[in-house]
Design an enzyme around this catalytic site. Structure first.
Site, PDB file in Angstrom:
ATOM      1  N   CYS A  17       0.758  -1.146   0.100  1.00  0.00           N
ATOM      2  CA  CYS A  17      -0.044  -0.115  -0.096  1.00  0.00           C
ATOM      3  C   CYS A  17       0.952   1.240  -0.070  1.00  0.00           C
ATOM      4  O   CYS A  17       1.294   1.630   1.062  1.00  0.00           O
ATOM      5  CB  CYS A  17      -0.928   0.054   1.168  1.00  0.00           C
ATOM      6  SG  CYS A  17      -1.906   1.461   1.296  1.00  0.00           S
ATOM      7  N   CYS A  74      -0.260   4.250   1.802  1.00  0.00           N
ATOM      8  CA  CYS A  74      -0.059   4.107   3.387  1.00  0.00           C
ATOM      9  C   CYS A  74       1.179   4.348   3.863  1.00  0.00           C
ATOM     10  O   CYS A  74       1.541   4.903   4.694  1.00  0.00           O
ATOM     11  CB  CYS A  74      -0.598   2.913   3.876  1.00  0.00           C
ATOM     12  SG  CYS A  74      -2.026   2.267   2.993  1.00  0.00           S
ATOM     13  N   ASP A  75       2.054   3.881   3.018  1.00  0.00           N
ATOM     14  CA  ASP A  75       3.738   3.677   3.523  1.00  0.00           C
ATOM     15  C   ASP A  75       4.609   4.511   2.719  1.00  0.00           C
ATOM     16  O   ASP A  75       5.566   4.672   3.141  1.00  0.00           O
ATOM     17  CB  ASP A  75       3.926   2.096   3.599  1.00  0.00           C
ATOM     18  CG  ASP A  75       3.167   1.333   4.332  1.00  0.00           C
ATOM     19  OD1 ASP A  75       2.586   2.012   5.343  1.00  0.00           O
ATOM     20  OD2 ASP A  75       3.079   0.331   4.224  1.00  0.00           O
TER      21      ASP A  75
HETATM   22  P1  FAD Z   1     -11.004  -5.413   5.850  1.00  0.00           P
HETATM   23  O1  FAD Z   1     -10.345  -4.501   6.782  1.00  0.00           O
HETATM   24  O2  FAD Z   1     -10.274  -6.259   4.807  1.00  0.00           O
HETATM   25  O3  FAD Z   1     -11.762  -6.444   6.824  1.00  0.00           O
HETATM   26  C1  FAD Z   1     -12.376  -7.482   6.517  1.00  0.00           C
HETATM   27  C2  FAD Z   1     -12.933  -8.327   7.592  1.00  0.00           C
HETATM   28  O4  FAD Z   1     -13.697  -9.184   7.033  1.00  0.00           O
HETATM   29  C3  FAD Z   1     -11.885  -8.962   8.373  1.00  0.00           C
HETATM   30  O5  FAD Z   1     -12.083  -8.634   9.705  1.00  0.00           O
HETATM   31  C4  FAD Z   1     -12.149 -10.565   8.069  1.00  0.00           C
HETATM   32  O6  FAD Z   1     -11.777 -11.284   9.546  1.00  0.00           O
HETATM   33  C5  FAD Z   1     -13.648 -10.544   7.778  1.00  0.00           C
HETATM   34  N1  FAD Z   1     -13.965 -11.606   7.101  1.00  0.00           N
HETATM   35  C6  FAD Z   1     -13.538 -12.041   5.712  1.00  0.00           C
HETATM   36  N2  FAD Z   1     -14.527 -13.348   5.576  1.00  0.00           N
HETATM   37  C7  FAD Z   1     -15.020 -13.505   6.544  1.00  0.00           C
HETATM   38  C8  FAD Z   1     -16.026 -14.569   6.768  1.00  0.00           C
HETATM   39  N3  FAD Z   1     -16.262 -15.293   5.987  1.00  0.00           N
HETATM   40  N4  FAD Z   1     -16.613 -14.553   8.056  1.00  0.00           N
HETATM   41  C9  FAD Z   1     -16.483 -13.610   8.968  1.00  0.00           C
HETATM   42  N5  FAD Z   1     -15.574 -12.595   8.799  1.00  0.00           N
HETATM   43  C10 FAD Z   1     -15.000 -12.369   7.722  1.00  0.00           C
HETATM   44  N6  FAD Z   1      -5.948   2.198   4.642  1.00  0.00           N
HETATM   45  C11 FAD Z   1      -6.021   3.377   5.138  1.00  0.00           C
HETATM   46  O7  FAD Z   1      -6.735   4.268   4.855  1.00  0.00           O
HETATM   47  N7  FAD Z   1      -4.696   3.788   5.563  1.00  0.00           N
HETATM   48  C12 FAD Z   1      -3.473   3.124   5.911  1.00  0.00           C
HETATM   49  O8  FAD Z   1      -2.622   3.485   6.309  1.00  0.00           O
HETATM   50  C13 FAD Z   1      -3.574   1.642   5.392  1.00  0.00           C
HETATM   51  N8  FAD Z   1      -2.599   0.880   5.646  1.00  0.00           N
HETATM   52  C14 FAD Z   1      -2.764  -0.316   5.083  1.00  0.00           C
HETATM   53  C15 FAD Z   1      -1.641  -1.258   5.260  1.00  0.00           C
HETATM   54  C16 FAD Z   1      -1.736  -2.652   4.995  1.00  0.00           C
HETATM   55  C17 FAD Z   1      -0.460  -3.243   5.064  1.00  0.00           C
HETATM   56  C18 FAD Z   1      -2.870  -3.015   4.023  1.00  0.00           C
HETATM   57  C19 FAD Z   1      -3.086  -4.250   3.703  1.00  0.00           C
HETATM   58  C20 FAD Z   1      -4.010  -2.063   4.025  1.00  0.00           C
HETATM   59  C21 FAD Z   1      -3.856  -0.722   4.468  1.00  0.00           C
HETATM   60  N9  FAD Z   1      -4.798   0.185   4.118  1.00  0.00           N
HETATM   61  C22 FAD Z   1      -4.954   1.593   4.678  1.00  0.00           C
HETATM   62  C23 FAD Z   1      -6.334  -0.302   3.542  1.00  0.00           C
HETATM   63  C24 FAD Z   1      -7.319  -0.618   4.705  1.00  0.00           C
HETATM   64  O9  FAD Z   1      -6.686  -1.474   5.519  1.00  0.00           O
HETATM   65  C25 FAD Z   1      -8.386  -1.298   3.890  1.00  0.00           C
HETATM   66  O10 FAD Z   1      -8.845  -0.182   2.976  1.00  0.00           O
HETATM   67  C26 FAD Z   1      -9.581  -1.277   4.796  1.00  0.00           C
HETATM   68  O11 FAD Z   1      -9.057  -2.207   6.075  1.00  0.00           O
HETATM   69  C27 FAD Z   1     -10.929  -2.238   4.583  1.00  0.00           C
HETATM   70  O12 FAD Z   1     -11.697  -2.386   5.234  1.00  0.00           O
HETATM   71  P2  FAD Z   1     -12.871  -3.422   5.190  1.00  0.00           P
HETATM   72  O13 FAD Z   1     -13.824  -3.156   6.275  1.00  0.00           O
HETATM   73  O14 FAD Z   1     -13.585  -3.242   3.974  1.00  0.00           O
HETATM   74  O15 FAD Z   1     -12.223  -4.763   5.105  1.00  0.00           O
END
Ligand code: FAD
Ligand code: NAP
Length: 313
Positions: free
Chosen positions: A136, A139-140
């Protein structure tokens, strides 16, 4: 005997989208149940500093997600540690079966299962994740001011990441396994014109090289796909941008998708192709993929679900 739990709103996923949906749904007195999945807190739990969450100039990703969980619980959401292994959206109430044996039924479902960056699968990549290896740039990228970085990938994401990194890095090397990019032409033009960017065609990355103390990346070993010749490219950061895989396994045969495997929602809403099923966050979004946009969509999903329930009544 296996338990059955019914709720008006079932939220699947505990990233920013899921927890924000839980806060809103709980405040609307719908007593939502949220199932966390295998990664409680979602993708931000695998990063360190988050510097673009409004209100916090500097917050650790895992700490932010603990706070979101506490917030959802404090508002009255029930947060359950379990994993949904199957979901039946063919009739209402919708039915979800969890690994524990519990069956969850719900009048409305909010899907917030996110997306995971794809990785190369190298042991050295794993070793330096968070210590120079990232998926990302938004982010970094900031941490590589005045340093050299390498990006791998040939799609829009890789080109976008490479261009974004030119804001900080002194040099960006884009490594691609073929001799042409998959990215849109306009993006390619921008990339090729940029004085800080060099493209290394027909190469894969064989190994990430680095130091132990302090742990950090010093170079990547690139290998020519035809000749097998290897070249070490010095860099402090290595960005893997080979695509994202949305976690849509549960619903891929039940809901309309877009751009491969992202859940399709009606523009301007979180309504999926099945009434009563809403989707938010990275699961639906191949463009922004940020914590704040995911949280925003989580809010929208809860409001959409409340309206749907009100219409049913
Ligand atoms: P996610 O955060 O992907 O969460 C998905 C959830 O679904 C998880 O809790 C998982 O356990 C759950 N899940 C999946 N399948 C199932 C299932 N079958 N049953 C029950 N639960 C399930 N964004 C920023 O804005 N700033 C940053 O600094 C930043 N840094 C990042 C660094 C890294 C290394 C990464 C990988 C991403 C980063 N991002 C950052 C992006 C950000 O993390 C994502 O955009 C955000 O987390 C997406 O949120 P979400 O709720 O859609 O899903
Ligand atoms: P993508 O289009 O699937 O591209 C992935 C790239 O990574 C491809 O070039 C692929 O190489 C390469 N790759 C895949 N696996 C690899 C491996 N193991 N080793 C080395 N290279 C590997 O993914 P994306 O770039 O993340 O884009 C996904 C979707 O989001 C696309 O539809 C894209 O248009 C969209 N998107 C749009 C925007 C925008 O509009 N601004 C921005 C970002 C993404 P090959 O080319 O050889 O297959």
């Amino acid at each position: 005997m296996a338990e059955t739990r019914h709720s008006k709103i079932l939220i699947i996923g505990s990233g920013p989208a899921g927890y924000t949906a839980a806060v809103y749904a709980a405040r609307a007195m719908t007593n939502p149940i949220l199932v966390q999945g295998l990664q409680p807190g979602g993708q931000l739990t695998i990063t360190t500093e988050v510097e673009n969450w409004p209100g916090d100039t500097h917050v650790q990703g895992p700490d932010l997600m603990v706070r979101m969980e506490e917030h959802a619980k404090a508002m009255g959401a029930e947060v359950i540690s379990d994993y949904i292994s199957s979901l039946d959206l063919s009739k209402r109430p919708f039915t979800a079966k969890a690994d524990s044996g519990t069956t969850f039924t719900a009048d409305a479902v909010i899907l917030a299962t996110g997306a995971q960056a794809k990785w190369l699968g190298l042991p050295s990549e794993e070793k330096f994740k968070g210590f120079g290896v990232s998926a990302c740039a938004t982010c970094d990228g900031f941490f590589y001011r005045g340093k050299e970085v390498v990006v791998i990938g040939g799609g829009n994401t890789a080109v976008e990441e490479a261009l974004f990194l030119t804001n900080f890095a002194t040099k960006v090397t884009l490594i691609h396994r073929r001799d042409s990019l998959r990215a849109e032409k306009i993006m390619q033009d921008r990339l090729f014109k940029h004085p800080k960017v060099e493209v290394l065609w027909n190469h894969s990355v064989e190994e990430v090289l680095g130091d132990e103390t302090p742990r950090g990346v010093t170079a990547v070993r690139a290998k020519h796909v035809e000749t097998g010749e290897t070249t070490d490219i010095p860099c402090a950061g290595f960005f893997v941008a080979i695509g994202h895989a949305p976690a849509s396994e549960l619903v891929k045969d039940q809901l309309e998708l877009h751009n491969g495997a992202y859940v399709k929602v009606k523009p301007g809403s979180t309504q999926t192709s099945i009434p009563g099923v809403f989707a938010a966050g990275d699961l639906t979004d191949h463009v922004y993929r940020q914590a704040v946009t995911s949280a925003g969509m989580g809010c929208m999903a809860a409001l959409d679900a409340e309206r749907f329930l009100a219409e049913q009544e």
